[in-house]
Design a protein around this motif. Sequence first.
Motif, PDB file in Angstrom:
ATOM      1  N   ALA A  92       5.548  -9.524  -4.808  1.00  0.00           N
ATOM      2  CA  ALA A  92       5.436  -9.618  -3.346  1.00  0.00           C
ATOM      3  C   ALA A  92       5.648  -8.249  -2.710  1.00  0.00           C
ATOM      4  O   ALA A  92       4.965  -7.887  -1.748  1.00  0.00           O
ATOM      5  CB  ALA A  92       6.461 -10.615  -2.804  1.00  0.00           C
ATOM      6  N   THR A  93       6.577  -7.485  -3.274  1.00  0.00           N
ATOM      7  CA  THR A  93       6.802  -6.123  -2.773  1.00  0.00           C
ATOM      8  C   THR A  93       5.548  -5.279  -2.972  1.00  0.00           C
ATOM      9  O   THR A  93       5.120  -4.554  -2.077  1.00  0.00           O
ATOM     10  CB  THR A  93       7.990  -5.468  -3.509  1.00  0.00           C
ATOM     11  N   LEU A 101       7.486 -16.364   4.501  1.00  0.00           N
ATOM     12  CA  LEU A 101       8.753 -15.976   5.135  1.00  0.00           C
ATOM     13  C   LEU A 101       8.935 -14.463   5.134  1.00  0.00           C
ATOM     14  O   LEU A 101       9.401 -13.894   6.111  1.00  0.00           O
ATOM     15  CB  LEU A 101       9.928 -16.624   4.400  1.00  0.00           C
ATOM     16  N   ILE A 102       8.527 -13.827   4.052  1.00  0.00           N
ATOM     17  CA  ILE A 102       8.827 -12.399   3.944  1.00  0.00           C
ATOM     18  C   ILE A 102       7.714 -11.515   4.483  1.00  0.00           C
ATOM     19  O   ILE A 102       7.908 -10.317   4.654  1.00  0.00           O
ATOM     20  CB  ILE A 102       9.141 -11.986   2.485  1.00  0.00           C
ATOM     21  N   SER A 103       6.548 -12.081   4.724  1.00  0.00           N
ATOM     22  CA  SER A 103       5.428 -11.229   5.152  1.00  0.00           C
ATOM     23  C   SER A 103       5.239 -11.228   6.660  1.00  0.00           C
ATOM     24  O   SER A 103       4.450 -10.443   7.183  1.00  0.00           O
ATOM     25  CB  SER A 103       4.128 -11.690   4.489  1.00  0.00           C
ATOM     26  N   GLY A 104       5.922 -12.123   7.366  1.00  0.00           N
ATOM     27  CA  GLY A 104       5.780 -12.148   8.818  1.00  0.00           C
ATOM     28  C   GLY A 104       4.594 -12.942   9.322  1.00  0.00           C
ATOM     29  O   GLY A 104       4.299 -12.932  10.516  1.00  0.00           O
ATOM     30  N   LEU A 162       2.824  -6.207  -0.492  1.00  0.00           N
ATOM     31  CA  LEU A 162       3.001  -5.781   0.898  1.00  0.00           C
ATOM     32  C   LEU A 162       3.037  -4.269   1.063  1.00  0.00           C
ATOM     33  O   LEU A 162       2.730  -3.755   2.144  1.00  0.00           O
ATOM     34  CB  LEU A 162       4.282  -6.386   1.467  1.00  0.00           C
ATOM     35  N   VAL A 163       3.424  -3.549  -0.006  1.00  0.00           N
ATOM     36  CA  VAL A 163       3.595  -2.103   0.155  1.00  0.00           C
ATOM     37  C   VAL A 163       2.461  -1.326  -0.524  1.00  0.00           C
ATOM     38  O   VAL A 163       1.904  -0.396   0.062  1.00  0.00           O
ATOM     39  CB  VAL A 163       4.955  -1.646  -0.423  1.00  0.00           C
ATOM     40  N   ILE A 164       2.106  -1.709  -1.739  1.00  0.00           N
ATOM     41  CA  ILE A 164       1.142  -0.928  -2.519  1.00  0.00           C
ATOM     42  C   ILE A 164      -0.288  -1.426  -2.333  1.00  0.00           C
ATOM     43  O   ILE A 164      -1.218  -0.626  -2.224  1.00  0.00           O
ATOM     44  CB  ILE A 164       1.523  -0.963  -4.025  1.00  0.00           C
ATOM     45  N   PRO A 213      -1.916  -2.594   0.230  1.00  0.00           N
ATOM     46  CA  PRO A 213      -2.652  -2.026   1.375  1.00  0.00           C
ATOM     47  C   PRO A 213      -3.257  -0.654   1.094  1.00  0.00           C
ATOM     48  O   PRO A 213      -4.190  -0.240   1.781  1.00  0.00           O
ATOM     49  CB  PRO A 213      -1.583  -1.932   2.470  1.00  0.00           C
ATOM     50  N   LEU A 214      -2.743   0.043   0.081  1.00  0.00           N
ATOM     51  CA  LEU A 214      -3.283   1.362  -0.240  1.00  0.00           C
ATOM     52  C   LEU A 214      -4.569   1.267  -1.049  1.00  0.00           C
ATOM     53  O   LEU A 214      -5.311   2.235  -1.147  1.00  0.00           O
ATOM     54  CB  LEU A 214      -2.246   2.172  -1.043  1.00  0.00           C
ATOM     55  N   ILE A 251       9.173 -11.655  -6.991  1.00  0.00           N
ATOM     56  CA  ILE A 251       9.841 -10.699  -6.087  1.00  0.00           C
ATOM     57  C   ILE A 251       9.208  -9.311  -6.168  1.00  0.00           C
ATOM     58  O   ILE A 251       8.796  -8.754  -5.149  1.00  0.00           O
ATOM     59  CB  ILE A 251      11.364 -10.667  -6.363  1.00  0.00           C
ATOM     60  N   ALA A 302      -8.455  -7.219   0.247  1.00  0.00           N
ATOM     61  CA  ALA A 302      -7.319  -6.952  -0.629  1.00  0.00           C
ATOM     62  C   ALA A 302      -7.218  -8.020  -1.705  1.00  0.00           C
ATOM     63  O   ALA A 302      -7.540  -9.183  -1.457  1.00  0.00           O
ATOM     64  CB  ALA A 302      -6.032  -6.936   0.184  1.00  0.00           C
TER      65      ALA A 302
END
Lengths: 275, 162
Positions: free
Chosen positions: B16-17, B65-68, B20-22, B24-25, B13, B32
């Motif tokens: 995955a956050t 499911l959570i990444s689209g 998707l959030v960090i 990409p930076l 969990i 990636a």
Amino acid sequence: MLNFLRRFTYQFKEYILFILLVVISLSLLSSNDRPEVKNVRKFALGNFAFVNSMLSYISDIFRTNPSYNKLKEENAKLMLEINRLRKAEIENKNLRTMLSLPDTMKYPLVAVDIVSKLVNKIQGNFIINRGLKDSIHVGMPVISSKGLVGIIADVTKNFSVVKTLYNSSLNIAVTVQNINVDGVLTWNGHELMIKNIPTTYEINVGDKVETSDFSSLFPPNIPVGVISKKESLAIGLLHTVYVEPFIDIRSANNLFVVKVVPSKQINNLEMNLMK
Amino acid sequence: MIWNFLKPVLIFIPLATLQLVIVPLITVYDIAPNLILILIVYYTLIYGQIFGIIAGFVLGLLFDLISGSMIGASSLAFTVSAFIAGYFYNENKIDINTASFLFVIILFLCGVVNSFLYSSVMTNNPDVNFVTLILDIGILPGLYTAALGLPVIILKPKKGIV
């Protein structure tokens, strides 16, 4: 027979399990368009994107002034207006009698923030913090103050998935502004390109590319980019042009959704290139 | 036993956050690393091929499911990667596989396969050529993922808490 099956299963359990899971994955891949799968995805996306949105402030190191965001929205509207006027000037120069040109369509814009990005060379997707409750629908274009970024591909109540220009499954009908030649813009993993343009057209590096009247998904005259390179094919009758987008998709932020609903009548026509 | 299955999901969990959030930076020209793959390969080398395959499938499905993105793409890629990583599993050499440079090599191999498979499945554009798929989308993300696997071998706890 049963003993043989039991021994076989025990000996090759890893392979059997592997094949089974691969088959399940492939069948899930082929059923992505089914409503049940879409509903499950929307539920999971909507809930998890909330967690991402709480942490997305980390990627916004500097807090933006609210008036700065308003100025960016104004800038985006002006960008659309300037591009429309530029096209009108070119048309006038070519002596087209368009006195009955329609008035500028004022597209309502919704400011959005990027909550998370799925980074991949071929499949660039963002998740933004607006959804159905903000009247966002699938097919609405997403722009920045500089130009087109992508299109809304999926929507939940509070979040939406944006398919960016750097996504190989997004094909956009575009036109080269100066010479009005139409083509389809695609992403090949490295560059945006428009293929099979006849060499009879005088395309120059630096020519501006915008969304075409042909497109039933995007309103026309949204700036996309500039021609950066052109390549002739071996037989010399056609060339491929490469486009540098106005917006750097990788570092895009402060986006706007253009609240334009695609025409159902156009979508049902057989000549619709985007179907 | 149940705790062994829950551990990867619980670690998934926050990973995955971060993915998707960090992540990409810290991308380099859209290349990636894949933090979820590091988790899956690590647990495959500790608990075996079957555990890894199931973990790869489940975590891949959750990530889809959570990444689209398309459902089934990550689950397929992670399942295959875990299957390959499982060939390196040896219950007598768990420490060697997970706390030495061999872990980085396995991670690189699985990273290449994972990225290549994921992108091959997702793209339907004939303009994306095979060399681009192998080099840009296979090898380079695999290298980046393997590089991020280095802290795992440096910081691996001795008591096996993770």
